[in-house]
Design a protein around this motif. Structure first.
Motif, short mmCIF file in Angstrom:
data_model
loop_
_atom_site.label_atom_id
_atom_site.label_comp_id
_atom_site.label_asym_id
_atom_site.label_seq_id
_atom_site.Cartn_x
_atom_site.Cartn_y
_atom_site.Cartn_z
N ARG A 13 20.63 -5.98 42.71
CA ARG A 13 20.58 -5.40 41.38
C ARG A 13 22.26 -5.66 40.98
O ARG A 13 22.44 -6.14 39.65
CB ARG A 13 20.48 -4.02 41.60
CG ARG A 13 18.97 -3.45 41.34
CD ARG A 13 18.80 -2.15 41.06
NE ARG A 13 19.31 -1.19 41.94
CZ ARG A 13 19.07 -0.83 43.09
NH1 ARG A 13 17.66 -1.37 43.56
NH2 ARG A 13 19.44 -0.04 43.98
N VAL A 14 23.09 -5.58 41.74
CA VAL A 14 24.46 -5.93 41.72
C VAL A 14 24.80 -7.33 41.33
O VAL A 14 25.24 -7.71 40.29
CB VAL A 14 25.37 -5.57 42.77
CG1 VAL A 14 26.78 -5.89 42.75
CG2 VAL A 14 25.55 -3.87 43.00
N ALA A 15 23.89 -8.10 41.98
CA ALA A 15 24.19 -9.46 41.63
C ALA A 15 23.66 -9.94 40.41
O ALA A 15 24.07 -10.87 39.45
CB ALA A 15 23.27 -10.44 42.79
N ARG A 16 22.38 -9.34 40.03
CA ARG A 16 21.79 -9.57 38.46
C ARG A 16 22.87 -8.95 37.59
O ARG A 16 22.94 -9.73 36.62
CB ARG A 16 20.53 -8.92 38.65
CG ARG A 16 19.24 -9.75 39.26
CD ARG A 16 17.98 -9.30 39.12
NE ARG A 16 17.79 -7.89 39.01
CZ ARG A 16 17.44 -7.28 40.08
NH1 ARG A 16 17.16 -8.01 41.06
NH2 ARG A 16 17.21 -6.07 40.11
N ARG A 17 23.36 -7.79 37.78
CA ARG A 17 24.12 -7.24 36.66
C ARG A 17 25.37 -8.16 36.33
O ARG A 17 25.84 -8.30 35.41
CB ARG A 17 24.49 -5.93 37.29
CG ARG A 17 23.59 -4.67 36.98
CD ARG A 17 24.35 -3.47 36.97
NE ARG A 17 23.23 -2.48 37.37
CZ ARG A 17 23.45 -1.63 38.28
NH1 ARG A 17 24.59 -1.56 39.09
NH2 ARG A 17 22.23 -0.93 38.83
N PHE A 18 25.91 -8.68 37.73
CA PHE A 18 27.11 -9.50 37.60
C PHE A 18 26.62 -10.84 36.71
O PHE A 18 27.53 -11.24 35.68
CB PHE A 18 27.42 -10.06 38.81
CG PHE A 18 28.52 -10.99 38.83
CD1 PHE A 18 30.12 -10.23 38.62
CD2 PHE A 18 28.57 -12.32 39.24
CE1 PHE A 18 31.21 -11.41 38.53
CE2 PHE A 18 29.45 -13.17 38.92
CZ PHE A 18 30.74 -12.75 38.90
N GLU A 19 25.67 -11.40 36.91
CA GLU A 19 25.00 -12.58 36.28
C GLU A 19 25.02 -12.12 34.72
O GLU A 19 25.32 -13.18 33.97
CB GLU A 19 23.77 -13.24 37.06
CG GLU A 19 23.28 -14.17 36.09
CD GLU A 19 22.13 -14.88 36.78
OE1 GLU A 19 22.06 -16.05 36.85
OE2 GLU A 19 21.08 -14.06 37.19
N ALA A 20 24.30 -10.92 34.36
CA ALA A 20 24.47 -10.48 33.11
C ALA A 20 25.58 -10.60 32.33
O ALA A 20 25.86 -11.00 31.18
CB ALA A 20 23.59 -9.46 32.81
N GLN A 21 26.62 -10.25 33.11
CA GLN A 21 27.84 -10.15 32.49
C GLN A 21 28.35 -11.35 32.24
O GLN A 21 29.12 -11.73 31.33
CB GLN A 21 28.95 -9.09 33.43
CG GLN A 21 28.44 -7.67 33.31
CD GLN A 21 29.44 -7.10 34.30
OE1 GLN A 21 30.09 -7.44 35.21
NE2 GLN A 21 29.61 -5.56 34.13
N VAL A 22 28.07 -12.30 32.94
CA VAL A 22 28.74 -13.47 32.81
C VAL A 22 27.93 -14.40 31.87
O VAL A 22 28.79 -14.93 31.05
CB VAL A 22 28.64 -14.45 34.30
CG1 VAL A 22 28.82 -15.88 33.96
CG2 VAL A 22 29.49 -13.96 35.32
N LEU A 23 26.77 -14.06 31.85
CA LEU A 23 25.99 -14.79 30.78
C LEU A 23 26.48 -14.08 29.32
O LEU A 23 26.58 -14.89 28.31
CB LEU A 23 24.39 -14.54 30.72
CG LEU A 23 23.82 -15.34 31.97
CD1 LEU A 23 22.54 -14.79 32.48
CD2 LEU A 23 24.26 -17.00 31.85
N GLY A 24 26.70 -13.05 29.35
CA GLY A 24 27.17 -12.28 28.25
C GLY A 24 28.37 -12.65 27.59
O GLY A 24 28.65 -13.03 26.57
N ALA A 25 29.27 -13.01 28.58
CA ALA A 25 30.74 -13.76 28.25
C ALA A 25 30.49 -14.95 27.87
O ALA A 25 31.17 -15.29 26.79
CB ALA A 25 31.60 -13.67 29.53
#
Length: 92
Positions: A13-25
């Motif tokens: 879950r933490v890894a997916r959230r991090f990826e979502a933040q990167v994609l958002g940026a």
């Protein structure tokens, strides 16, 4: 539930959230360059656009993303196992 399995799920879950933040940026500048012409949403669109970008990024990540979450997850597991190795040696 198995504590190890729940820990792995939490790391995923933490890894997916991090990826979502990167994609958002990465998506933010793309949506920031939208035209301000006749069909633009004006001030309302500008107000809600960050949430739309965040939702797109989260959805993209939840559907498999671009591989960032997988790499982060593997690295989290590696770091965790490296941190636990000295503790296991002390108890042995």
């Amino acid at each position: 539930m198995d504590p190890v399995a729940s820990n792995h799920a939490a790391l995923a879950r933490v890894a997916r959230r991090f990826e979502a933040q990167v994609l958002g940026a990465l998506l933010k500048p793309v949506f920031g360059e939208a035209s301000k012409g006749l069909l633009s949403g004006g001030a309302a669109e500008e107000q809600w656009r960050p949430m739309l970008v965040e939702r797109y990024a989260q959805s993209w990540s939840d559907k498999g993303g671009v591989g960032i979450a997988d790499a982060v997850y593997r690295e989290l597991l590696r770091v965790q196992s490296a941190a636990q190795a000295p503790q296991q040696e002390r108890t042995a």
